[in-house]
Design a protein around this motif. Structure first.
Motif, PDB file in Angstrom:
ATOM      1  N   SER A 211      66.483  39.798  34.226  1.00  0.00           N
ATOM      2  CA  SER A 211      67.419  40.932  34.309  1.00  0.00           C
ATOM      3  C   SER A 211      66.759  42.282  34.076  1.00  0.00           C
ATOM      4  O   SER A 211      67.441  43.262  33.793  1.00  0.00           O
ATOM      5  N   GLY A 212      65.443  42.347  34.183  1.00  0.00           N
ATOM      6  CA  GLY A 212      64.763  43.604  33.860  1.00  0.00           C
ATOM      7  C   GLY A 212      64.297  44.372  35.084  1.00  0.00           C
ATOM      8  O   GLY A 212      64.629  44.037  36.229  1.00  0.00           O
ATOM      9  N   GLY A 213      63.491  45.395  34.815  1.00  0.00           N
ATOM     10  CA  GLY A 213      62.901  46.184  35.885  1.00  0.00           C
ATOM     11  C   GLY A 213      61.982  45.330  36.747  1.00  0.00           C
ATOM     12  O   GLY A 213      61.893  45.521  37.969  1.00  0.00           O
ATOM     13  N   ARG A 214      61.297  44.397  36.098  1.00  0.00           N
ATOM     14  CA  ARG A 214      60.430  43.479  36.860  1.00  0.00           C
ATOM     15  C   ARG A 214      61.236  42.716  37.901  1.00  0.00           C
ATOM     16  O   ARG A 214      60.821  42.605  39.066  1.00  0.00           O
ATOM     17  N   GLU A 215      62.396  42.225  37.499  1.00  0.00           N
ATOM     18  CA  GLU A 215      63.196  41.424  38.426  1.00  0.00           C
ATOM     19  C   GLU A 215      63.782  42.301  39.532  1.00  0.00           C
ATOM     20  O   GLU A 215      63.923  41.853  40.670  1.00  0.00           O
ATOM     21  N   HIS A 216      64.132  43.558  39.211  1.00  0.00           N
ATOM     22  CA  HIS A 216      64.628  44.437  40.280  1.00  0.00           C
ATOM     23  C   HIS A 216      63.511  44.701  41.292  1.00  0.00           C
ATOM     24  O   HIS A 216      63.735  44.659  42.508  1.00  0.00           O
ATOM     25  N   ALA A 217      62.296  44.942  40.792  1.00  0.00           N
ATOM     26  CA  ALA A 217      61.178  45.196  41.712  1.00  0.00           C
ATOM     27  C   ALA A 217      60.873  43.945  42.553  1.00  0.00           C
ATOM     28  O   ALA A 217      60.613  44.039  43.758  1.00  0.00           O
ATOM     29  N   LEU A 218      60.925  42.772  41.923  1.00  0.00           N
ATOM     30  CA  LEU A 218      60.711  41.523  42.683  1.00  0.00           C
ATOM     31  C   LEU A 218      61.812  41.355  43.735  1.00  0.00           C
ATOM     32  O   LEU A 218      61.532  41.003  44.892  1.00  0.00           O
ATOM     33  N   ALA A 219      63.052  41.635  43.340  1.00  0.00           N
ATOM     34  CA  ALA A 219      64.181  41.479  44.266  1.00  0.00           C
ATOM     35  C   ALA A 219      64.026  42.445  45.440  1.00  0.00           C
ATOM     36  O   ALA A 219      64.237  42.069  46.601  1.00  0.00           O
ATOM     37  N   TRP A 220      63.635  43.664  45.130  1.00  0.00           N
ATOM     38  CA  TRP A 220      63.441  44.691  46.170  1.00  0.00           C
ATOM     39  C   TRP A 220      62.391  44.233  47.191  1.00  0.00           C
ATOM     40  O   TRP A 220      62.567  44.356  48.392  1.00  0.00           O
ATOM     41  N   LYS A 221      61.293  43.679  46.672  1.00  0.00           N
ATOM     42  CA  LYS A 221      60.204  43.239  47.553  1.00  0.00           C
ATOM     43  C   LYS A 221      60.591  41.967  48.324  1.00  0.00           C
ATOM     44  O   LYS A 221      60.328  41.840  49.528  1.00  0.00           O
ATOM     45  N   ILE A 222      61.216  41.043  47.642  1.00  0.00           N
ATOM     46  CA  ILE A 222      61.595  39.772  48.269  1.00  0.00           C
ATOM     47  C   ILE A 222      62.645  40.001  49.355  1.00  0.00           C
ATOM     48  O   ILE A 222      62.628  39.376  50.414  1.00  0.00           O
ATOM     49  N   ARG A 223      63.568  40.949  49.104  1.00  0.00           N
ATOM     50  CA  ARG A 223      64.623  41.257  50.070  1.00  0.00           C
ATOM     51  C   ARG A 223      64.033  41.679  51.424  1.00  0.00           C
ATOM     52  O   ARG A 223      64.613  41.468  52.477  1.00  0.00           O
ATOM     53  N   GLN A 224      62.832  42.277  51.392  1.00  0.00           N
ATOM     54  CA  GLN A 224      62.214  42.769  52.634  1.00  0.00           C
ATOM     55  C   GLN A 224      61.600  41.656  53.484  1.00  0.00           C
ATOM     56  O   GLN A 224      61.184  41.889  54.607  1.00  0.00           O
ATOM     57  N   SER A 225      61.525  40.469  52.922  1.00  0.00           N
ATOM     58  CA  SER A 225      60.874  39.369  53.643  1.00  0.00           C
ATOM     59  C   SER A 225      61.774  38.823  54.742  1.00  0.00           C
ATOM     60  O   SER A 225      62.981  38.655  54.550  1.00  0.00           O
ATOM     61  N   THR A 226      61.161  38.501  55.865  1.00  0.00           N
ATOM     62  CA  THR A 226      61.937  37.902  56.953  1.00  0.00           C
ATOM     63  C   THR A 226      62.395  36.489  56.566  1.00  0.00           C
ATOM     64  O   THR A 226      63.287  35.929  57.187  1.00  0.00           O
TER      65      THR A 226
END
Ligand code: AMP
Ligand code: GLY
Length: 432
Positions: free
Chosen positions: A8-23
């Motif tokens: 639930s932290g900033g790390r997870e938001h950054a991971l989510a942001w990057k993962i969301r961009q994956s096809t």
């Protein structure tokens, strides 16, 4: 595929942001997430160590890949739980099992692992509760400053750097005899103090091969000029000017390879991130600690520099196919400034309304301790936001981050004004 990120932290938001961009990413869930992760995926109100509910959720939503953010579920054995549960064992999971997570979960284990595998590290001596008299006597023979480390997880507070023997003895008594950190301090390491400059290096490994992610420098102290108490991290910079290619070569040969070989030799299957906390002591790398996960706030800087599809790398990691993979890294600079609640890392208030989040221009805004209530985003933790500026120089990345920081506010917001400035000075000294 359907992907679940745990944390639930900033790390997870950054991971989510990057993962969301994956096809490869179809549905993305974050458990429990925060107001920021809720804008890139769906938050699920489940605790990070509620393995039974997390497992049921994975079945219900047909999750293909689980990415574990924080250390607690790893040390508690989330991987072991999934592997031992028939219906869950085919789900891909990024993060080591209980045995591998001991690299972070037990400082004594990780120290012995480094010694066994020839990884350069500070000399240390371990004492158990029943040896407190010997421990106190041993401190008399130590050079100051003296580093004391609680063996187990202590939410980043288990390391004490004592400037006198008296201070070290008080801390030792509190840890060993009074169990200041509970079971975590029933064993204490006394470690030689390393003088140098710190660096975080991140490796994604399938247990045999690895890729090296962009390195970063963390700013651990609360105050400008590295003063005041330690925090979870008040900022991060990537790349790091003193991580030259010759230094990174040494890190790879002397630290990363023996670490991966050591895991293999000792029969510890490891699929996930290894965060290596290093001290650069006059150009030589020494390991301060391993973590079985990515760093926070380093991830918020590092993710913006990875050009490859992260999900492809994560899949390769879980399938043992990293040997065939390369990671593309952007030459851009990233500077992350953490905005915290006033009073952090001690007591702080929650529930303040954050303003200035509507404007989407400029630096990235990763949420750490936030919660969405009706139409408002409220503060919910000590570290609230991680603002990452990017640019083609350290200075322009920092300027972008601070420009954004100034446009966001809430009652009592606090941030360091000097993130990246030490590295900018180092750069101008090198030029001079
Ligand atoms: P850790 O929780 O292991 O990351 O330690 C917290 C901080 O204590 C590190 O980031 C370092 O700044 C410092 N530290 C830990 N071990 C040593 C050491 N042997 N010498 C100097 N500083 C250390
Ligand atoms: N930033 C340090 C950590 O994540 O442990």
């Amino acid at each position: 595929m359907n992907i679940l990120i745990i944390g639930s932290g900033g790390r997870e938001h950054a991971l989510a942001w990057k993962i969301r961009q994956s096809t490869h990413c179809r549905n993305l869930f974050i458990a429990p997430g925060n107001a920021g992760t809720g804008t890139v995926g769906t938050n699920v109100p489940l605790a990070v160590d509620d393995f039974v509910s997390l497992g049921n959720f994975c079945l219900e939503k047909k999750i293909d890949l689980v990415v574990v953010g924080p250390e607690v579920p790893l040390v508690k054995g989330i991987r072991d739980y999934f592997e031992q549960t028939d219906l869950l064992k085919s789900i891909l999971l990024v993060g080591p099992g209980r045995a591998g997570a001991q690299l972070e979960g037990s400082k004594d284990f990780s120290k012995q692992f480094m010694i066994r595998n020839g990884v350069p590290t500070a000399k240390a001596q371990t004492f158990y509760t029943h040896q407190s008299k010997e421990a106190l006597r041993y401190l008399d023979s130590c050079k100051t400053p003296i580093v004391l480390k609680a063996d187990g997880l202590a939410a980043g507070k288990g390391v004490i750097i004592a400037s006198t023997v008296i201070e070290a003895k008080t801390a030792m008594r509190e840890m060993l005899e009074e169990k200041k950190f509970g079971e975590a301090s029933s064993k204490v390491l006394v470690e030689e103090f390393l003088e140098g400059i710190e660096l975080s290096v991140f490796v994604l490994t399938d247990g045999k091969s690895y890729v090296i992610l962009p390195e970063a420098k963390d700013y651990k102290r609360i105050g400008d000029g590295d003063t005041g108490p330690n925090t979870g991290g008040m900022g991060a910079v990537s790349p790091v000017i003193f991580a030259t290619s010759s230094f990174m070569k040494k890190v790879e040969e002397q630290v990363i390879k023996p670490t991966i070989d050591g895991l293999k030799k000792e029969g510890i299957a490891y699929q996930g991130f290894i965060f290596i906390g290093l001290m650069n002591v006059q150009g030589e790398p020494f390991v301060i600690e391993y973590n079985a996960r990515m760093g926070d706030p380093e991830t918020e800087a590092v993710m913006t520099r990875i050009e490859s599809d992260l999900v492809e790398l994560l899949i390769a990691c879980t399938k043992g196919e990293l040997k065939d993979k390369q990671i593309e890294i952007s030459p851009a600079h990233a500077v992350t400034v953490v905005m915290a609640s006033g009073g952090y890392p001690d007591q702080f208030e929650k529930g303040h309304v954050i303003s200035g989040l509507e404007d989407q221009t400029g630096a990235y805004v990763f949420h750490a301790g936030t919660i969405q209530k009706h139409n408002q985003v409220l503060t919910q933790g000590g570290r609230v936001l991680a603002i990452t500026g990017t640019g083609n120089s350290l200075e322009s990345a920092a300027a972008q981050a601070y420009e954004k920081v100034k446009r966001i506010s809430w009652e009592g917001a606090y941030y360091r004004r000097d993130i990246s400035m030490d590295l900018a000075r180092m750069k101008s000294n090198l030029k001079a």
